[in-house]
Design a protein around this motif. Sequence first.
Motif, PDB file in Angstrom:
ATOM      1  N   VAL A  17      12.714   7.036  10.247  1.00 40.99           N
ATOM      2  CA  VAL A  17      11.348   7.449  11.064  1.00 40.99           C
ATOM      3  C   VAL A  17      10.564   7.179   9.777  1.00 40.99           C
ATOM      4  CG1 VAL A  17      10.076   9.761  11.789  1.00 40.99           C
ATOM      5  CG2 VAL A  17      12.442   9.729  11.983  1.00 40.99           C
ATOM      6  N   ILE A  18       9.515   5.772  10.930  1.00 41.30           N
ATOM      7  CA  ILE A  18       8.470   5.893   9.940  1.00 41.30           C
ATOM      8  C   ILE A  18       6.856   6.890  10.646  1.00 41.30           C
ATOM      9  CG2 ILE A  18       6.668   3.617   9.733  1.00 41.30           C
ATOM     10  CD1 ILE A  18       9.428   1.880   9.389  1.00 41.30           C
ATOM     11  N   LEU A  19       5.967   6.881   9.601  1.00 41.33           N
ATOM     12  CA  LEU A  19       5.286   7.607   9.794  1.00 41.33           C
ATOM     13  C   LEU A  19       3.416   6.696  10.076  1.00 41.33           C
ATOM     14  CD1 LEU A  19       6.244  10.933   7.999  1.00 41.33           C
ATOM     15  CD2 LEU A  19       6.194  10.593  10.402  1.00 41.33           C
ATOM     16  N   ALA A  20       3.215   6.740  11.087  1.00 38.03           N
ATOM     17  CA  ALA A  20       1.874   6.189  11.111  1.00 38.03           C
ATOM     18  C   ALA A  20       0.979   7.049  11.907  1.00 38.03           C
ATOM     19  CB  ALA A  20       1.978   4.933  11.694  1.00 38.03           C
ATOM     20  N   GLY A  21       1.351   8.003  12.382  1.00 32.13           N
ATOM     21  CA  GLY A  21       0.144   9.342  13.292  1.00 32.13           C
ATOM     22  C   GLY A  21      -0.904   9.621  12.581  1.00 32.13           C
ATOM     23  N   GLY A  22      -1.090   9.796  11.197  1.00 31.10           N
ATOM     24  CA  GLY A  22      -2.233   9.890  10.546  1.00 31.10           C
ATOM     25  C   GLY A  22      -3.871   9.083  11.101  1.00 31.10           C
ATOM     26  N   THR A  23      -4.875  10.095  10.264  1.00 30.60           N
ATOM     27  CA  THR A  23      -6.430   9.234  10.816  1.00 30.60           C
ATOM     28  C   THR A  23      -6.809   8.469   9.840  1.00 30.60           C
ATOM     29  OG1 THR A  23      -7.137  11.800  10.572  1.00 30.60           O
ATOM     30  CG2 THR A  23      -6.682  11.002  13.221  1.00 30.60           C
ATOM     31  N   GLY A  24      -6.511   8.949   8.489  1.00 30.69           N
ATOM     32  CA  GLY A  24      -7.120   7.873   7.340  1.00 30.69           C
ATOM     33  C   GLY A  24      -8.060   8.145   7.108  1.00 30.69           C
ATOM     34  N   GLU A  25      -8.165   9.744   7.095  1.00 30.35           N
ATOM     35  CA  GLU A  25      -9.628   9.989   6.443  1.00 30.35           C
ATOM     36  C   GLU A  25     -10.172   9.308   5.513  1.00 30.35           C
ATOM     37  OE1 GLU A  25     -11.308  12.748   8.370  1.00 30.35           O
ATOM     38  OE2 GLU A  25     -10.451  12.190   9.835  1.00 30.35           O
ATOM     39  N   ARG A  26      -9.498   9.190   4.372  1.00 30.60           N
ATOM     40  CA  ARG A  26      -9.756   9.136   3.368  1.00 30.60           C
ATOM     41  C   ARG A  26      -9.786   7.664   3.153  1.00 30.60           C
ATOM     42  NH1 ARG A  26      -5.545  11.482  -0.347  1.00 30.60           N
ATOM     43  NH2 ARG A  26      -3.666  11.593   1.973  1.00 30.60           N
ATOM     44  N   PHE A  27      -9.378   6.763   3.963  1.00 39.15           N
ATOM     45  CA  PHE A  27      -8.746   4.772   3.792  1.00 39.15           C
ATOM     46  C   PHE A  27     -10.753   4.433   4.711  1.00 39.15           C
ATOM     47  CE2 PHE A  27      -8.793   1.097   5.271  1.00 39.15           C
ATOM     48  CZ  PHE A  27      -8.078   0.479   5.005  1.00 39.15           C
ATOM     49  N   GLY A  28     -11.109   5.668   5.277  1.00 37.06           N
ATOM     50  CA  GLY A  28     -12.677   5.525   5.525  1.00 37.06           C
ATOM     51  C   GLY A  28     -13.060   4.545   7.084  1.00 37.06           C
ATOM     52  N   LYS A  29     -11.841   3.716   8.011  1.00 35.52           N
ATOM     53  CA  LYS A  29     -11.681   3.194   8.489  1.00 35.52           C
ATOM     54  C   LYS A  29     -12.012   3.735  10.067  1.00 35.52           C
ATOM     55  CE  LYS A  29     -10.158  -2.065   9.900  1.00 35.52           C
ATOM     56  NZ  LYS A  29      -9.795  -1.922  11.274  1.00 35.52           N
ATOM     57  N   GLU A  30     -12.628   3.202  11.125  1.00 35.01           N
ATOM     58  CA  GLU A  30     -12.401   3.665  12.846  1.00 35.01           C
ATOM     59  C   GLU A  30     -10.838   2.705  12.810  1.00 35.01           C
ATOM     60  OE1 GLU A  30     -14.950   3.900  17.009  1.00 35.01           O
ATOM     61  OE2 GLU A  30     -16.038   3.012  15.156  1.00 35.01           O
ATOM     62  N   GLY A  31     -10.255   3.653  13.733  1.00 41.08           N
ATOM     63  CA  GLY A  31      -9.287   3.340  14.689  1.00 41.08           C
ATOM     64  C   GLY A  31      -7.650   3.391  13.010  1.00 41.08           C
ATOM     65  N   GLY A  32      -8.135   3.862  12.158  1.00 43.75           N
ATOM     66  CA  GLY A  32      -6.932   4.350  10.819  1.00 43.75           C
ATOM     67  C   GLY A  32      -6.909   3.338  10.803  1.00 43.75           C
ATOM     68  N   LYS A  33      -5.641   3.025   9.519  1.00 41.25           N
ATOM     69  CA  LYS A  33      -5.381   2.776   8.823  1.00 41.25           C
ATOM     70  C   LYS A  33      -3.886   1.961   8.742  1.00 41.25           C
ATOM     71  CE  LYS A  33      -3.630   5.908   5.453  1.00 41.25           C
ATOM     72  NZ  LYS A  33      -3.824   6.604   4.696  1.00 41.25           N
ATOM     73  N   GLN A  34      -2.920   1.686   9.977  1.00 41.15           N
ATOM     74  CA  GLN A  34      -2.104   1.404   9.921  1.00 41.15           C
ATOM     75  C   GLN A  34      -1.726  -0.122  10.910  1.00 41.15           C
ATOM     76  OE1 GLN A  34       0.635   3.035   8.870  1.00 41.15           O
ATOM     77  NE2 GLN A  34      -0.269   4.973   9.174  1.00 41.15           N
ATOM     78  N   LEU A  35      -2.887  -0.290  11.451  1.00 43.58           N
ATOM     79  CA  LEU A  35      -3.008  -1.578  12.117  1.00 43.58           C
ATOM     80  C   LEU A  35      -3.700  -2.695  11.204  1.00 43.58           C
ATOM     81  CD1 LEU A  35      -3.314  -0.855  15.614  1.00 43.58           C
ATOM     82  CD2 LEU A  35      -1.807  -1.044  14.447  1.00 43.58           C
ATOM     83  N   VAL A  36      -4.316  -1.793  10.017  1.00 47.87           N
ATOM     84  CA  VAL A  36      -4.993  -3.164   9.474  1.00 47.87           C
ATOM     85  C   VAL A  36      -4.348  -4.086   8.520  1.00 47.87           C
ATOM     86  CG1 VAL A  36      -5.860  -2.926   6.616  1.00 47.87           C
ATOM     87  CG2 VAL A  36      -6.751  -1.440   8.151  1.00 47.87           C
ATOM     88  N   GLU A  37      -4.400  -5.079   8.477  1.00 52.80           N
ATOM     89  CA  GLU A  37      -3.383  -6.561   8.942  1.00 52.80           C
ATOM     90  C   GLU A  37      -3.641  -6.689   6.525  1.00 52.80           C
ATOM     91  OE1 GLU A  37      -4.250  -9.618  11.653  1.00 52.80           O
ATOM     92  OE2 GLU A  37      -3.138  -8.460  12.704  1.00 52.80           O
ATOM     93  N   ILE A  38      -2.264  -6.890   6.405  1.00 53.14           N
ATOM     94  CA  ILE A  38      -2.700  -7.547   4.930  1.00 53.14           C
ATOM     95  C   ILE A  38      -1.603  -9.372   5.629  1.00 53.14           C
ATOM     96  CG2 ILE A  38      -1.023  -7.745   3.003  1.00 53.14           C
ATOM     97  CD1 ILE A  38      -1.462  -4.659   3.351  1.00 53.14           C
ATOM     98  N   ALA A  39      -2.345 -10.616   4.724  1.00 59.05           N
ATOM     99  CA  ALA A  39      -1.075 -11.391   4.745  1.00 59.05           C
ATOM    100  C   ALA A  39      -1.062 -11.367   6.650  1.00 59.05           C
ATOM    101  CB  ALA A  39      -0.540 -11.290   4.337  1.00 59.05           C
ATOM    102  N   GLY A  40      -2.101 -10.894   7.447  1.00 59.79           N
ATOM    103  CA  GLY A  40      -2.052 -11.362   9.121  1.00 59.79           C
ATOM    104  C   GLY A  40      -1.156 -10.951  10.243  1.00 59.79           C
ATOM    105  N   LYS A  41      -0.480  -9.496   9.227  1.00 60.16           N
ATOM    106  CA  LYS A  41       0.644  -8.077   9.364  1.00 60.16           C
ATOM    107  C   LYS A  41      -0.124  -7.223   9.683  1.00 60.16           C
ATOM    108  CE  LYS A  41       4.988 -10.124   8.569  1.00 60.16           C
ATOM    109  NZ  LYS A  41       5.992 -10.610   8.196  1.00 60.16           N
ATOM    110  N   PRO A  42       0.518  -6.415  10.549  1.00 59.03           N
ATOM    111  CA  PRO A  42      -0.332  -4.982   9.866  1.00 59.03           C
ATOM    112  C   PRO A  42       0.680  -4.551   8.895  1.00 59.03           C
ATOM    113  CG  PRO A  42      -0.203  -5.457  12.483  1.00 59.03           C
ATOM    114  CD  PRO A  42       0.598  -6.289  12.102  1.00 59.03           C
TER     115      PRO A  42
END
Length: 245
Positions: A17-42
């Motif tokens: 079970v991979i948890l990706a349902g947070g809102t990423g308040e501390r990261f502070g990017k609109e749309g959250g952090k789970q889809l932020v890409e590193i080397a072209g991949k979320p």
Amino acid sequence: MAGLEGKVDKNPKTAAVILAGGTGERFGKEGGKQLVEIAGKPILTWSAEAFDAVGDIGLIVIVCPADRKDEYLKKAIDPFPFVTPVVVAPAGSTRQESAFSGLELVPDDYEYVVMHDGARPLISPELIAHTIATLQGNIDADGAVVAHPAIDTLKVVENGVIVGTPDRSVFWNAQTPQVFRAGIYRRAHASALSDGFVGTDDSSLIERLGGRVLVVEGKRDNIKLTVPEDYLMLVAAVRERYLKQ
Ligand code: CTP
Ligand code: MG
């Protein structure tokens, strides 16, 4: 040795079970952090791919915001060649609620559930497999948790004043993955729900039932994307590990 045979399950059913349902308040990017890409991949994809690569995980449940299910699938799952079946569960308003929501999609015949923060993309298939094997090889244990020994001196602080320096050697920092026997993990969630207990990780739910949870020593580099500074470290670490010639 007689008896050892029975301690290691030959064909256990394990779900992730991979948890990706947070809102990423501390990261502070609109749309959250789970889809932020590193080397072209979320970052969610990096995490999920590690579980896919373990080889004997039968199901991956991704927990994400209910109203963004299609977007998460389109960006983080569908473009990548997963071998393991992937299903999506709706997030709750706390991490614990999201974990419970993901657990509800794990069929009853699964014996082990391994929980992971989707925001920890550096987890390796080897460490996931080792954590699961540690639990499977210890018939008396209810779970196994990746953690590393605390490295900084710890202080007890009250109202801005240090009131104690505990013995650091007994303190560990808990991360994910955390793997549990499905039965006790389900009971632990039910009990927490009925008592109104909210823990900061999954293991704490089992600990309060008196369960026995083992520690698997991991590394500090299994960092969770939490604040913006973490992003640069993750980019550097992914480059170092996967993209270096
Ligand atoms: N998570 C979740 N559902 C929630 C809260 C958190 O699935 N309601 C997930 C996050 O997506 C993350 C993991 O749990 O992968 C660890 O949580 P955290 O790092 O705290 O992420 P967020 O809650 O999104 O961030 P913040 O606390 O800064 O808002
Ligand atoms: Mg949070």
